[in-house]
Design an enzyme around this catalytic site. Structure first.
Site, PDB file in Angstrom:
ATOM      1  N   GLU A 184       0.834  -1.211   0.000  1.00 60.76           N
ATOM      2  CA  GLU A 184       0.000   0.000   0.000  1.00 60.76           C
ATOM      3  C   GLU A 184       0.868   1.259   0.000  1.00 60.76           C
ATOM      4  OE1 GLU A 184      -1.248  -2.878   1.608  1.00 60.76           O
ATOM      5  OE2 GLU A 184      -2.394  -2.814  -0.239  1.00 60.76           O
ATOM      6  N   ASN A 242      -0.969  -7.806  -3.487  1.00 64.90           N
ATOM      7  CA  ASN A 242      -1.479  -7.048  -4.634  1.00 64.90           C
ATOM      8  C   ASN A 242      -0.393  -6.269  -5.362  1.00 64.90           C
ATOM      9  OD1 ASN A 242      -1.722  -5.367  -2.039  1.00 64.90           O
ATOM     10  ND2 ASN A 242      -1.760  -3.820  -3.627  1.00 64.90           N
ATOM     11  N   ASP A 276      -7.689  -5.574  -4.801  1.00 64.41           N
ATOM     12  CA  ASP A 276      -6.809  -5.830  -3.637  1.00 64.41           C
ATOM     13  C   ASP A 276      -6.987  -7.235  -3.082  1.00 64.41           C
ATOM     14  OD1 ASP A 276      -4.826  -5.187  -1.679  1.00 64.41           O
ATOM     15  OD2 ASP A 276      -6.404  -4.837  -0.229  1.00 64.41           O
TER      16      ASP A 276
END
Lengths: 606, 606
Positions: free
Chosen positions: B193, B277, B325
């Site tokens: 992220e 991801n 995700d």
């Protein structure tokens, strides 16, 4: 002469007590032992429950029924309340309140989280503790650390009113609980280590309006004393009973905090509490104009007051001219004790100074004053001869007098330590045995007073302390004892590795409960202290054991969450065991047993 | 052709695996079920214990034996380890480690508290969790949040070495545990992220020296792939298998985190893990040069690697070109499953994308890919026809394609939500039933991608999410299910009000355990999921249930301490349920059940 004075004191209190009723709701709720409707279980502060499902025979089968994290670290004092099927849980700063639904697996009904300026934290001398909520007539009273007194709707958690009792910027904070008597909410204050002149204040339960305030020291009009009618040791206190025992304006920063547990006698219409140390801890700065010791009244005193007016019926000072921080703050337990076949309505008080006092609670007559901790060495005892000019006064051992030894001199080996043979941890009394069950400390200290100047909101301590286990062999660093309040004798004593900083619970099942700083909930036989059960809760216990019944089943509950003065090293993350007020190095070993964490653990039989 | 490729893959791994041994100490310790010597109980990641003292018949009598507060709030993932009579407990940030003496009432033998810069906290996407310690040969390995890997002397807690694995200033953090294989410590990293190009790194167990590093994406030399020998779906991956699936330099900030649970097959000498991801969550920014979707290998993939060299034996990508995700991070459970009478050495993986995969773990052959959550609606399923060019690929439902719907368009009603039908909460497998016991989420989302630019150390998310309970009627917001890994079918399903965010434990007593976000430890019958016991621990459970035996008595232990992605609202004190990554509003109701607080609760029969 003495006798007639006593009689007149009785008449005074009798006159004040008409009509003699408590808060009817509180009296009714506490009479039903399914509830735990007050912090102390009842107005008399006995911490005795009539519940008897858990007995000395079956307590070994006790198991944890459920548990609840409060979400807050640091020291958890006090206990939950249970009214019907609702449990009210509180936390240390930030003083969150939860209402839990006992009918529905303790689901949270509401949560109240006050917004408080965290700058109050460093002003709290001995951890961010809070001794719990009070309840009456559908209202929960919360004493916030920042001295706001908040009334919450017990059903919804909505704020009903808020009263600002004092000012943290001056070192004034709240740690104590509240007593609700009739339509009054009685609230104390902390701050003797910051030079606060402390007081007890009454607020109107419904409106939050301030009704009266009684200071611990100052002019008669401030301390709500009637020179002619307020008695002490059988005599009227006379004019300026406080002022004339202070030098100059020292009384204005005189301490005498009032964060302890209050009790109440509805028949006499008197409520009782103790006052803390005179400020500063350096006695030289408080000497009389002649350079000698002077009493500093009414610090270190038991106060018996009328809750309607605040007026004092009688006062008794345990430790005149304190030289050791032996706050007189501890609870007063109202019992009926047998004196050679005569029952008397008594008040028993285990003082920080190591003496267990029993007084006639109507008159303040001193009946018993004996050491309840074998370590006590600062005094040879209290003069009980009513004819002596020293009547009622403890006789100080010169070697242990930090005043006589002098400023900047380290007086060594004084017992008990400043945190006393007992601190906030409340004792219980069982009418079954007539005995008091007392969590005690067995700790000594070195004490070095030094000159300190006063600045509002800054620490005003004036002594360096080092505390350590009592060097003699009388048990552990704490003992859980049974005490005969009429004879002034220890009946049995159970040693613990650390001070027993948790409040006791006595029950009709013959089982007495308490918690330990390592985190054990323990159950012992009321007869002989034999350990019947123990369980390691998540954290050290400084909360008080309570019991209630729900749907026919008896439960026992206790907060764990190490902290308080004894656990301040852990609670405040002090890495040096000699840091912190009073240098609680003796408790450094706690790190080997437990960590912070606020959890309510609830027990029942299978 | 395909067959020979598979055979060659087998040969490759067989060749690599000689001599085929694990860390001998770990293998020996995990073979003795008195211990809980690894986070997953064994190298195969089964979380199955041969202990059988606690049975379906007597589990109702379970009681809490003792409890231990960790002193830390926020989410407690992972579990303690038990080696002999010592238990090792860990905490979230600040990642304290305790060694407890089970022979001495769980007294603390030592405590290790790293000093870490708290600026790492906001860089941790989904709470300050840590999935636990690893042990081998007298050494405890701790992965600190700040990416320091620390080796501690298990006897004394003294630091033996410290290796800095990555850099929190770039968004690189540690939340995962470690796998120790032979003389290697295998460590992943978090940060997808934050645009981190993630990796797995091997350190020498004795010296802490870095041995190899395998990135999730990049040149073949970075990702430790042999174009000719590393296989995927029966074919060699070929040159630049990763690079050619990315546009420009996007792979350099490509994500593919590796914080999940690793497993290991000593016979094949392969260890297995999944990658997360591709960064960013906005698929438009990751489109191919032609503006179409492109795979972004090897994000979202299962990796089978040789622990000595890091070289990949085979790879399989579950979710090419992620648009939701759906990290491929979840654990790989190594079992022997029955396929119509034929036993196969398999790897089963419950992906965030809602599909339960079973593969041949030697070759990577895809055997089963079926929905284990009835809510799943983003795909119609995986093409299992080996002849199809789409073989092994999930078929995306256009309406649920956040890429096809376009940037700044809110795609509604996608199931599962970003946190998947299962997230970190590991499943268990019982050889007694041959079934997997899977804690699942039953949550959907609205997903709106937006353009985001990369700055090192800053969030690089690029999508706004709103998550909420699955709207259909298949059970609760979470279900605890039994799964047939060979047939790809749910055998039974038990609904829970919230996601089951705790790891499961299967035992030879026929009892399967898991925890719930409200805080219940639950025991169910492995046959039918019937609830046999529940207990309310102090806080919500996101830790994994473990079991051990001490002095002949079986114990079950679990951390409570709500938090993690599902509990981030509580953990980070978010007052708006729509705050936090992925807007975990669906879990706002947790506030009615539980609070923060890290406590280990240990259970046994009376």
């Amino acid at each position: 002469m003495r006798k007639s004075a006593l009689t007149s004191a009785l008449l005074v209190s009798a006159a004040l007590s008409a009509p003699a009723f408590a808060n009817g709701d509180v009296a009714k709720l506490t009479a039903d032992s399914n509830n735990w409707a007050m912090q102390a279980g009842d107005y008399a502060n006995t911490r005795y429950s009539k519940l008897n499902q858990i007995t000395t025979a079956n307590v070994k089968d006790l198991k944890v029924a459920w548990s609840f994290s409060t979400g807050v670290l640091r020291g958890h004092e006090g206990s939950p309340l249970v009214i019907g099927s609702t449990m009210y849980v509180h936390t240390p700063f930030p003083n969150i309140v939860y209402a839990l639904d006992l009918d529905n697996e303790a689901k949270i009904i509401w949560k109240y989280e006050p917004k408080q300026d965290p700058s109050v934290i460093p002003v709290m001398c001995c951890d961010t503790v809070n001794r719990g909520l009070a309840y009456a007539e559908g209202i929960i009273i919360l004493n916030q650390a920042d001295t706001n007194v908040v009334a919450l709707d017990a059903k919804t958690g909505k704020e009903l009113w808020k009263a600002t009792n004092a000012d943290p910027k001056k070192g004034e904070t709240h740690t104590g609980t509240t007593l609700i008597v009739k339509d009054k909410v009685l609230v104390g204050v902390s701050g003797a280590e910051f030079g606060v002149r402390c007081h007890v204040t009454a607020y109107d339960l419904k409106s939050g309006k301030r009704v009266w305030r009684a200071y611990s020291m100052g002019p008669d009009s401030d301390i709500l004393v009637d020179p002619a009618k307020t008695m002490s040791l059988g005599k009227p206190v006379g004019e300026n009973s406080s002022l004339k025992t202070w030098t100059g304006d020292q009384w204005k920063i005189g301490g005498g905090s009032s964060w302890g547990w209050f009790s109440y006698d509805p028949d006499l219409n008197l409520f009782y509490y103790g006052t803390g140390n005179p400020s500063t801890w350096n006695p030289a700065q408080r000497a009389g104009p002649d350079g000698k010791q002077i009493d500093q009244k009414w610090s270190m005193s038991i106060m018996a007051r009328n809750p309607d007016t605040g007026m004092a019926a009688w006062l008794y000072q345990m430790t005149p001219f304190d030289e050791w921080d032996y706050d007189g703050i501890n609870e007063m337990i109202l019992a009926e004790l047998d004196f050679g076949g005569t029952k008397r309505k008594t008040l028993t008080h285990f003082d920080r100074n190591g003496l267990g006092y029993t007084l006639d609670r109507a008159t303040g007559e001193l009946l018993v004053a004996e050491k309840y901790d074998p370590a006590v060495n600062w005094t040879t005892g209290v003069v009980m001869d009513k004819a002596s000019p020293q009547y009622g006064r403890p006789q100080v051992v010169p070697k242990m007098s930090t005043f006589q030894n002098g400023q900047d001199v380290n007086s060594k080996g004084i017992c008990p330590a400043a945190l006393g043979s007992k601190d906030q941890q409340p004792a219980a009394w069982s009418p079954q045995t007539g005995l008091f069950y007392v969590p005690t400390n067995h700790v000594c200290m070195d004490y070095e007073p030094f000159k300190v100047s006063y600045t509002a909101g800054q620490p005003y301590v004036g002594a360096t302390l080092s505390m350590y286990p009592a060097p003699n062999s009388h048990g552990g660093m704490g003992n859980f004892i049974a005490w005969d309040g009429a004879k002034g004798k220890i009946v049995w004593s159970k040693a613990e590795p650390f001070s027993v900083w948790s409040g006791a619970l006595a029950t009709a099942g013959g089982v007495v409960f308490y918690g330990t700083l390592e985190g054990y909930l323990k159950a012992v036989d009321q007869k002989d202290g034999k350990e019947l059960y123990k369980f390691k809760t998540p954290s050290g216990i400084i909360g008080n054991v309570m019991t209630y019944s729900h749907k026919g089943k008896q439960y026992v509950g206790v907060y764990s969450g190490v902290g308080g003065w004894a656990g301040i090293g852990l609670a405040a993350g002090l890495t040096n065991p000699n840091d912190g007020l009073g240098a609680v190095g003796g408790y450094a070993g706690l790190r080997n047993y437990t960590n912070l964490g606020g959890v309510l653990t609830v027990f029942s039989l299978p």
